[in-house]
Design a protein around this motif. Sequence first.
Motif, PDB file in Angstrom:
ATOM      1  N   ALA A  84       0.811  -1.217   0.000  1.00  0.00           N
ATOM      2  CA  ALA A  84       0.000   0.000   0.000  1.00  0.00           C
ATOM      3  C   ALA A  84       0.840   1.261   0.000  1.00  0.00           C
ATOM      4  O   ALA A  84       0.608   2.165  -0.778  1.00  0.00           O
ATOM      5  CB  ALA A  84      -0.933  -0.002   1.197  1.00  0.00           C
ATOM      6  N   ASN A  85       1.842   1.346   0.865  1.00  0.00           N
ATOM      7  CA  ASN A  85       2.565   2.615   0.921  1.00  0.00           C
ATOM      8  C   ASN A  85       4.048   2.461   0.621  1.00  0.00           C
ATOM      9  O   ASN A  85       4.821   3.381   0.836  1.00  0.00           O
ATOM     10  CB  ASN A  85       2.350   3.318   2.270  1.00  0.00           C
ATOM     11  CG  ASN A  85       2.789   2.470   3.441  1.00  0.00           C
ATOM     12  OD1 ASN A  85       3.470   1.465   3.255  1.00  0.00           O
ATOM     13  ND2 ASN A  85       2.419   2.861   4.636  1.00  0.00           N
ATOM     14  N   LYS A  86       4.434   1.270   0.126  1.00  0.00           N
ATOM     15  CA  LYS A  86       5.781   1.039  -0.388  1.00  0.00           C
ATOM     16  C   LYS A  86       6.870   1.191   0.668  1.00  0.00           C
ATOM     17  O   LYS A  86       8.029   1.284   0.349  1.00  0.00           O
ATOM     18  CB  LYS A  86       6.117   1.976  -1.569  1.00  0.00           C
ATOM     19  CG  LYS A  86       4.987   2.221  -2.534  1.00  0.00           C
ATOM     20  CD  LYS A  86       4.863   1.111  -3.550  1.00  0.00           C
ATOM     21  CE  LYS A  86       3.956   1.445  -4.715  1.00  0.00           C
ATOM     22  NZ  LYS A  86       2.645   1.963  -4.427  1.00  0.00           N
ATOM     23  N   ARG A  87       6.488   1.240   1.937  1.00  0.00           N
ATOM     24  CA  ARG A  87       7.524   1.304   2.967  1.00  0.00           C
ATOM     25  C   ARG A  87       7.885  -0.120   3.358  1.00  0.00           C
ATOM     26  O   ARG A  87       7.062  -1.023   3.300  1.00  0.00           O
ATOM     27  CB  ARG A  87       7.010   2.060   4.191  1.00  0.00           C
ATOM     28  CG  ARG A  87       6.555   3.453   3.841  1.00  0.00           C
ATOM     29  CD  ARG A  87       6.643   4.389   4.997  1.00  0.00           C
ATOM     30  NE  ARG A  87       6.127   3.814   6.223  1.00  0.00           N
ATOM     31  CZ  ARG A  87       6.317   4.363   7.416  1.00  0.00           C
ATOM     32  NH1 ARG A  87       6.998   5.460   7.533  1.00  0.00           N
ATOM     33  NH2 ARG A  87       5.812   3.810   8.498  1.00  0.00           N
ATOM     34  N   GLN A  92       8.131  -0.627   9.209  1.00  0.00           N
ATOM     35  CA  GLN A  92       6.821  -0.309   9.761  1.00  0.00           C
ATOM     36  C   GLN A  92       6.524  -1.090  11.019  1.00  0.00           C
ATOM     37  O   GLN A  92       5.968  -0.576  11.973  1.00  0.00           O
ATOM     38  CB  GLN A  92       5.750  -0.668   8.727  1.00  0.00           C
ATOM     39  CG  GLN A  92       5.302   0.494   7.915  1.00  0.00           C
ATOM     40  CD  GLN A  92       4.173   0.077   7.007  1.00  0.00           C
ATOM     41  OE1 GLN A  92       3.027   0.092   7.370  1.00  0.00           O
ATOM     42  NE2 GLN A  92       4.509  -0.308   5.808  1.00  0.00           N
ATOM     43  N   ARG A  96       6.259  -0.400  15.854  1.00  0.00           N
ATOM     44  CA  ARG A  96       4.966  -0.824  16.393  1.00  0.00           C
ATOM     45  C   ARG A  96       5.147  -1.986  17.358  1.00  0.00           C
ATOM     46  O   ARG A  96       4.522  -2.050  18.401  1.00  0.00           O
ATOM     47  CB  ARG A  96       4.034  -1.270  15.257  1.00  0.00           C
ATOM     48  CG  ARG A  96       3.626  -0.190  14.300  1.00  0.00           C
ATOM     49  CD  ARG A  96       2.782   0.843  15.015  1.00  0.00           C
ATOM     50  NE  ARG A  96       2.183   1.752  14.074  1.00  0.00           N
ATOM     51  CZ  ARG A  96       0.919   1.649  13.643  1.00  0.00           C
ATOM     52  NH1 ARG A  96       0.142   0.693  14.064  1.00  0.00           N
ATOM     53  NH2 ARG A  96       0.448   2.531  12.810  1.00  0.00           N
ATOM     54  N   LEU A 271      -2.102  -1.980  13.352  1.00  0.00           N
ATOM     55  CA  LEU A 271      -1.415  -2.173  12.067  1.00  0.00           C
ATOM     56  C   LEU A 271      -1.992  -3.390  11.345  1.00  0.00           C
ATOM     57  O   LEU A 271      -2.279  -3.346  10.141  1.00  0.00           O
ATOM     58  CB  LEU A 271       0.089  -2.376  12.327  1.00  0.00           C
ATOM     59  CG  LEU A 271       0.976  -2.654  11.120  1.00  0.00           C
ATOM     60  CD1 LEU A 271       1.101  -1.423  10.252  1.00  0.00           C
ATOM     61  CD2 LEU A 271       2.360  -3.101  11.562  1.00  0.00           C
ATOM     62  N   ASP A 274      -5.639  -2.679  10.055  1.00  0.00           N
ATOM     63  CA  ASP A 274      -5.581  -1.823   8.858  1.00  0.00           C
ATOM     64  C   ASP A 274      -5.126  -2.613   7.640  1.00  0.00           C
ATOM     65  O   ASP A 274      -5.678  -2.472   6.552  1.00  0.00           O
ATOM     66  CB  ASP A 274      -4.580  -0.672   9.065  1.00  0.00           C
ATOM     67  CG  ASP A 274      -5.220   0.499   9.781  1.00  0.00           C
ATOM     68  OD1 ASP A 274      -6.416   0.400  10.090  1.00  0.00           O
ATOM     69  OD2 ASP A 274      -4.515   1.479  10.043  1.00  0.00           O
TER      70      ASP A 274
END
Lengths: 317, 517
Positions: A84-87, A92, A96, A271, A274
């Motif tokens: 989704a956000n390419k990280r 990520q 967390r 996380l 989502d």
Amino acid sequence: MGVLQLVAKRLGLGAVTLLVVSIIIFGAVELLPGDLAQQILGQAATPETVKAMREELGLDRPAPVRYVEWLGGALQGDFGTSLANKRSVAEQLGPRFTNTLFLAALAAAFSVPISIVLGVLAALYRESVFDRIANVATLTSISSPEFFLGYILILFLSVQNPIFPSISSVSADMPFDERVYVTLLPAITLTLVVIAHMMRMTRAAIIALLASPYIEMARLKGEPRWKVIAVHALPNALAPIINVVALNLAYLITGVVLVEIVFVYPGVGQLLVDSVTKRDFPVVQACCLVFAATYILLNLTADVGAILSNPRLRHPK
Amino acid sequence: MNTITRHSTTRRRFLQTGAAGAAALTLPMRFAHGAKKGGVMRMGKAHGQTVDSLDPGTHENGFTVAFTFGYNGYLTEIAQDGSLAGQLAERWEASADAATWIFQLRKGATFHDGRDITAEDVVASFNHHRREDSTSAAKPIVAPITDIKADGKHTVIFTLEAGNADFPFVPTDYHLPIMPSKDGKPDWQSGIGAGAYRIRNFDPGVRADLDRYADHWDSGRGHFDAIQMITIVDPAARTNAVITGEVDAIDRVDLKTVHLLKRRKGLTVHSVAGNQHYTFPMRTNIAPFDDNNVRMALKYAINREELVEKILQGFGVAGNDHPIGPGQRFFAKDLEQRTYDPDKAKHYLKQAGLDSLSVDLSVADAAFAGAVDAGVLFGESAKAAGIELNIVREPNDGYWSNVWNKKPFCACYWGGRVVEDQMFSTAYASGAAWNDTAWEHEKFNKLLVEARTELDEAKRREMYTEMQQILRDEGGALIPMFASYVFAASDKLAVPAQMSSDAALDGERWMERWSFA
């Protein structure tokens, strides 16, 4: 078989378990209706952009191919990047998971000693008023949904009496004491949730032993009651207690998504939710594997602890 | 406090002169002079997910929209009175047929890394959404642009497939920030923008921290020293956060408890009437909704006033089955408001040759807050008209890919558009990807194209009025209510008396428009 052999064998089995878990999770994410492209674009999706996004992310290829590719990376320690956000997933998940561990550790630091002491005392003063109150109070707190406990604590400790912040927005650069302070309310909530299980198990394990002949012998010797329990009964009751403690520690790490939402705590639970909603497979997979590994390791620790606490298991015939 | 969009004469003047080839000059917007500078603004947002990214093509929720308006610059923007204002574009002019648009960029505006903003950056930024393999949600919005090219350092020329007098409104869309170009491709990954704030930290789904960009071209915007924007999805947690002073403002106040929140000292609950509306789209190519009599029966079988009162707690107005809000420029105010009338509903059923009707209505709260309850209320009011609504509760998860635009009758919401043409072209035009009622109406489509290039305002008004009437009496969307934006802010903040109504929280431009009192 020695402890080391057992650990090695269990770790090997654990690795196989993780592999199976990863296949099940991949299959489950595939079974969910819709894919990442549709979920990301949401109401704004057009067939054209969905197709382009699928191609860009490689989602148009068959599922087994994508799984094998992911597995290849994962075996080399590369959990890939979020679709989704390419990280990177590690980038990520890392902070967390640290947050989740911190909260779990804080909750465990309260709940484990409190519940064991309460359990021992409840066994010591069995059927007394203290025993009754301890039972009723802990059973009430475990029977209430955790978000409800959270709201009650917020109402009394942060809205009516502004002692603690109502949201736990922790950040990486926060000093330790401040971090403990903002994490305290969720930690207390979790403590209330897990205390009953451990306390009742401690009490039951000790009481079960109190009928054994060797306890009778100790009593006949004229030992005081606290000593009979603390010195004679408790060491033999350790195995079941360690098991239930390990189970609850695993829960503190993997089952706290509701508490995270109520206190806006940035842990792994949110996380994971989502990522499942958006079908972001690499992140879902990494979260679930971390959770599965937590269970496997804690169970292993419990077994090793049980063996170490019991000479009969340490020296099998 | 209710603020309603009023379109200023700026835009009207522009329409008359702009298409005639004259330059429409707009000055940079002036915000409250003497606004207090400084302080750290903490905002609690109901949105924000771990999957959010800096790619503007994926921006879709209240968090990412406010964030992008904070750190990015746009060619144009919608001012607080609903008019169009220049931002990075200083002025613009159109060819006589309004099909070619020339934008002059502001000189001296810079990105956060100090680089000048040039025409090349604008071209790259728009091409990010236009290119063949674009995954941007804004692709349909920029699709009418057939060519875009730089003419020198500060001039950009857009060529459209057909004339569009409202084209300068297009670059106000939050998907279309101006990003620094790197080898012809926009560099969105770095998070370097041209907004009044620069990103210090972005933790998707958790928080964003921004600092004021001291060298911003307009000293009239961006009064806070720093911004902390925190995702607080849970309504109770959000309410607690603003009550206990953990944040200075929150959006999406829980309407069920808003009467209690209003009593709290030191807080003000703001409500801004906007264009966002809740709909029940019926797919007009599927029986029984292909019969307009059935659609009319359902339109008369819903009690709009009751929905506004019970679902919106009074924070909104009844809809009239067309998507144009009461504050919009071409809103048809003389069109009679449709009300609950079971007898008329029965009459239309009879016209359709039916004694009774039983249909499924798919709902989930993903469509809008309270959609399930609204469906149940609708079902009750429809009973009196001999209509049995079978309320199918769908999962929130996957609602937009599996239910909306697929099921024959479901619940949906639209944020609304400032420009009538955009709203109609997006959701009601023939063949539009988001035409969720699968509506094909020859007259409507013809008027849509004609009105787009019509320069006579009176004629234009007539056309848009007729289109609203067509939608009201023949369209597939049942539009029972327009919902206001409701948010709460600490009295320590100086919230402007007039706020934009095109999105929540002052058009989500609160970062640069608000200050501490």
